[in-house]
Enzyme design. Structure first.
Site, PDB file in Angstrom:
ATOM      1  CB  THR A  47       1.848  -3.694 -13.350  1.00 13.70           C
ATOM      2  OG1 THR A  47       1.414  -3.976 -12.018  1.00 13.70           O
ATOM      3  CG2 THR A  47       2.717  -4.826 -13.854  1.00 13.70           C
ATOM      4  CE1 TYR A 135      -4.274   1.146  -7.768  1.00 11.97           C
ATOM      5  CE2 TYR A 135      -3.151   2.063  -9.688  1.00 11.97           C
ATOM      6  CZ  TYR A 135      -3.184   1.170  -8.628  1.00 11.97           C
ATOM      7  OH  TYR A 135      -2.132   0.307  -8.431  1.00 11.97           O
ATOM      8  CE  LYS A 163      -5.476  -2.046  -9.244  1.00 11.28           C
ATOM      9  NZ  LYS A 163      -4.273  -1.535  -9.914  1.00 11.28           N
TER      10      LYS A 163
END
Length: 296
Positions: A47, A135, A163
Site C-alpha cells: 500500500t 510477507y 503475513k
C-alpha cells in the site's frame, strides 16, 4: 512494544509524479493512525508503494515516520527489493532510522526457487538485526511459501512472524492450527486481505495487516477489538458496514481505492505512481457511498 499483533495499519506514501515523498503529508497520515490507537504502523508496504520508490526516498519516508510517531507506536518497515544486497541495505537504513521491525516480500523478475527465497530472507534478517515479518504475497510476487519453507525460516534468528494471504478454502482455523504446529511458540501469524479480516481475527490470528486502517484507523480498530474480545455480533456488524468498500477493493485493487479515499476525505493530494492510473472518476460516487456506510 509487542510487534506483529493486533491491528497493523498500512499507510499510503504520498509522493509527487517524480517519486519525491511528501513527508509532511505522510506525517499527517501516520499521526492519525497513532492517535487512533492502532497497534503498529506498516510503512512502505505494498500500500505504501515501496517498489516504486528509490532507496533515498524510502530513507526519507522512514526518517519522517520516526520523527513523527517514533516511540508512540511501533513502526514496521517494508524492505523488499529485487537484489539481496539492496534489501540488506534498506534493512540497515530502517534500523538506523529507529524502526521497530521489518517486512520482507521476495520480489523478483525471474521466478525464485525455495532455496533462493530462504537464503534471501535469511540474509536480510541477519543484516537488519530487527524482528522480521515474512510477507507471503503470491498475488504480487508470484511466489507462494510452502509450510516447509515457513517452518524452516521461522527457525532463523530475527524472523518472528508471517503475513499470510487469505486461505483459498476460507479455513482460517485449520491453517492456523497447521502453521502453529510447524513454527516455534511466539511466532506470529497474521493476515492481509481486508475483506477476510473479520474471519481471520475471529479464528484467532495474531494480527490484521490492514490496508483500510491506513486511512480509517479508528473504524478498523473497532472491528479488530470487537473480534479480539470475541464480540462476534459486533465484529460481524462492523464487517458488514465495510462490505461496499471491500467490493471496491476486489474490483479495482485496494491500492487504487486508497488514493481515492484519501482524496474524497481531503486527507492529502496524491495520485498512485505511474503506470498505475487513478480510480476512474465515475467510481468516486461508489467510494463516497461506501464511506458513508462506515463513517456514521
Amino acid at each position: 512494544m509487542k510487534l506483529f499483533t493486533g491491528l497493523s495499519a498500512f499507510s499510503i506514501t504520498p509522493a509527487d509524479p517524480s517519486g519525491h515523498v511528501d513527508t509532511a503529508a505522510l506525517a499527517r497520515l501516520l499521526g492519525r493512525i497513532a492517535a487512533a490507537g492502532a497497534d503498529s504502523i506498516g510503512l512502505l508496504g505494498s500500500t505504501g508503494a515501496y517498489a516504486f520508490l528509490s532507496r533515498h526516498e524510502r530513507q526519507r519516508a522512514v526518517e519522517a515516520a520516526m520523527e513523527c510517531v517514533g516511540g508512540r507506536i511501533p513502526v514496521i518497515v517494508g524492505v523488499g527489493a529485487l537484489r539481496t544486497d539492496e534489501a540488506q541495505a534498506l534493512a540497515r537504513d530502517a534500523r538506523k532510522a529507529g524502526a521497530n521491525g521489518l517486512l520482507l516480500a521476495p520480489m523478483s523478475y525471474t521466478p525464485l526457487t525455495e532455496e533462493e527465497v530462504f537464503q534471501h530472507i535469511s540474509a536480510v534478517a541477519q543484516a537488519g538485526e530487527l524482528p522480521l515479518c515474512i510477507y507471503n504475497n503470491p498475488s504480487t510476487t508470484r511466489f507462494t511459501f510452502t509450510d516447509d519453507l515457513l517452518a524452516r525460516l521461522a527457525a532463523v534468528p530475527n524472523i518472528a512472524a508471517v503475513k499470510m494471504p487469505l486461505p483459498a478454502d476460507g479455513d482460517f482455523e485449520g491453517e492456523l492450527r497447521r502453521l502453529r504446529s510447524r513454527t516455534p511458540d511466539g511466532f506470529a501469524i497474521g493476515y492481509s486481505g481486508d475483506w477476510g479480516a473479520a474471519d481471520a481475527l475471529l479464528a484467532g490470528c495474531d494480527a490484521w495487516y490492514s490496508v483500510v486502517a491506513g486511512l480509517l484507523p479508528s473504524e478498523a480498530l473497532a472491528l479488530t477489538r470487537a473480534a479480539n474480545t470475541r464480540n462476534t455480533s459486533e465484529a460481524r456488524r462492523l464487517d458488514e458496514s465495510f462490505q461496499p468498500l471491500w467490493s471496491l477493493f476486489k474490483a479495482f485493487g485496494s491500492f487504487r481505492v486508497m488514493y481515492a479515499i484519501a482524496d474524497v476525505l481531503g486527507l492529502c493530494e496524491a495520485a498512485p505512481p505511474r503506470p498505475i492510473l487513478p480510480l476512474p472518476h465515475r467510481e468516486r460516487t461508489r467510494v463516497k457511498d461506501a464511506l458513508d456506510r462506515i463513517l456514521v
